[in-house]
Write a protein that holds these residues in place. Structure first.
Motif, mmCIF file in Angstrom:
data_model
loop_
_atom_site.group_PDB
_atom_site.id
_atom_site.type_symbol
_atom_site.label_atom_id
_atom_site.label_comp_id
_atom_site.label_asym_id
_atom_site.label_seq_id
_atom_site.Cartn_x
_atom_site.Cartn_y
_atom_site.Cartn_z
ATOM 1 N N GLU A 290 0.811 -1.215 0.000
ATOM 2 C CA GLU A 290 0.000 0.000 0.000
ATOM 3 C C GLU A 290 0.847 1.268 0.000
ATOM 4 O O GLU A 290 0.453 2.283 -0.578
ATOM 5 N N LEU A 291 2.006 1.235 0.624
ATOM 6 C CA LEU A 291 2.855 2.422 0.715
ATOM 7 C C LEU A 291 3.872 2.549 -0.413
ATOM 8 O O LEU A 291 4.577 3.547 -0.498
ATOM 9 N N ASP A 292 3.943 1.559 -1.291
ATOM 10 C CA ASP A 292 4.929 1.568 -2.374
ATOM 11 C C ASP A 292 4.551 2.622 -3.419
ATOM 12 O O ASP A 292 3.587 2.465 -4.166
ATOM 13 N N SER A 293 5.310 3.681 -3.484
ATOM 14 C CA SER A 293 5.004 4.787 -4.400
ATOM 15 C C SER A 293 5.369 4.477 -5.845
ATOM 16 O O SER A 293 4.996 5.225 -6.748
ATOM 17 N N THR A 294 6.068 3.379 -6.096
ATOM 18 C CA THR A 294 6.440 3.034 -7.472
ATOM 19 C C THR A 294 5.343 2.242 -8.178
ATOM 20 O O THR A 294 5.438 2.021 -9.385
ATOM 21 N N LEU A 295 4.326 1.828 -7.453
ATOM 22 C CA LEU A 295 3.216 1.080 -8.045
ATOM 23 C C LEU A 295 2.011 1.981 -8.232
ATOM 24 O O LEU A 295 1.691 2.790 -7.368
ATOM 25 N N ASN A 296 1.339 1.808 -9.363
ATOM 26 C CA ASN A 296 0.096 2.547 -9.533
ATOM 27 C C ASN A 296 -1.026 1.804 -8.810
ATOM 28 O O ASN A 296 -0.857 0.691 -8.323
ATOM 29 N N THR A 297 -2.189 2.419 -8.744
ATOM 30 C CA THR A 297 -3.309 1.866 -7.985
ATOM 31 C C THR A 297 -3.712 0.484 -8.479
ATOM 32 O O THR A 297 -3.974 -0.417 -7.684
ATOM 33 N N LYS B 42 -3.666 -3.083 -6.350
ATOM 34 C CA LYS B 42 -4.848 -3.932 -6.222
ATOM 35 C C LYS B 42 -4.533 -5.357 -6.670
ATOM 36 O O LYS B 42 -4.989 -6.317 -6.054
ATOM 37 N N ARG B 43 -3.767 -5.491 -7.745
ATOM 38 C CA ARG B 43 -3.396 -6.824 -8.239
ATOM 39 C C ARG B 43 -2.557 -7.584 -7.216
ATOM 40 O O ARG B 43 -2.796 -8.769 -6.962
ATOM 41 N N TYR B 44 -1.558 -6.921 -6.648
ATOM 42 C CA TYR B 44 -0.724 -7.571 -5.637
ATOM 43 C C TYR B 44 -1.544 -7.964 -4.410
ATOM 44 O O TYR B 44 -1.410 -9.068 -3.883
ATOM 45 N N LEU B 45 -2.400 -7.049 -3.952
ATOM 46 C CA LEU B 45 -3.209 -7.337 -2.761
ATOM 47 C C LEU B 45 -4.212 -8.455 -3.034
ATOM 48 O O LEU B 45 -4.441 -9.321 -2.185
ATOM 49 N N ARG B 46 -4.794 -8.471 -4.221
ATOM 50 C CA ARG B 46 -5.729 -9.543 -4.583
ATOM 51 C C ARG B 46 -4.983 -10.879 -4.680
ATOM 52 O O ARG B 46 -5.477 -11.916 -4.221
ATOM 53 N N GLY B 47 -3.800 -10.866 -5.267
ATOM 54 C CA GLY B 47 -3.002 -12.088 -5.346
ATOM 55 C C GLY B 47 -2.634 -12.613 -3.971
ATOM 56 O O GLY B 47 -2.666 -13.824 -3.717
ATOM 57 N N LEU B 48 -2.301 -11.715 -3.070
ATOM 58 C CA LEU B 48 -1.977 -12.104 -1.699
ATOM 59 C C LEU B 48 -3.202 -12.716 -1.015
ATOM 60 O O LEU B 48 -3.101 -13.753 -0.351
ATOM 61 N N ALA B 49 -4.367 -12.109 -1.217
ATOM 62 C CA ALA B 49 -5.600 -12.642 -0.635
ATOM 63 C C ALA B 49 -5.914 -14.022 -1.207
ATOM 64 O O ALA B 49 -6.291 -14.942 -0.465
ATOM 65 N N ASP B 50 -5.735 -14.191 -2.513
ATOM 66 C CA ASP B 50 -5.981 -15.495 -3.143
ATOM 67 C C ASP B 50 -5.021 -16.549 -2.615
ATOM 68 O O ASP B 50 -5.417 -17.692 -2.369
#
Length: 77
Positions: free
Chosen positions: A17-24, A28-36
């Protein structure tokens, strides 16, 4: 083990969430992948098909676990 995994996951979420090099969208993709990943691991663990000890490195402390995940890479397009 559960507490260690929870703290590790919380740290990963915060770093994403705090990574400024990633766009929104990539966040969301990383967080969804982590949840999956967590959902699948939990489901398989509850079915007793795997041991909780198979959670790779989640219970060992790392100062920057997000950096090692980022190396696997999602381009920021």
């Amino acid at each position: 083990m559960t507490d260690a995994l929870s703290r590790r996951i919380d740290l990963l979420q915060q770093q994403i969430e705090l990574d400024s090099t990633l766009n929104t969208n990539n966040k969301k993709r990383y967080l969804r992948g982590l949840a999956d990943l967590l959902f699948g691991f939990n489901k398989t663990w509850q079915a007793r098909a795997i041991s909780a000890a198979l959670a790779p490195g989640w219970s060992t402390p790392s100062p920057r676990p997000w950096n090692s995940i980022r190396r696997a890479g999602v381009s920021n397009r």
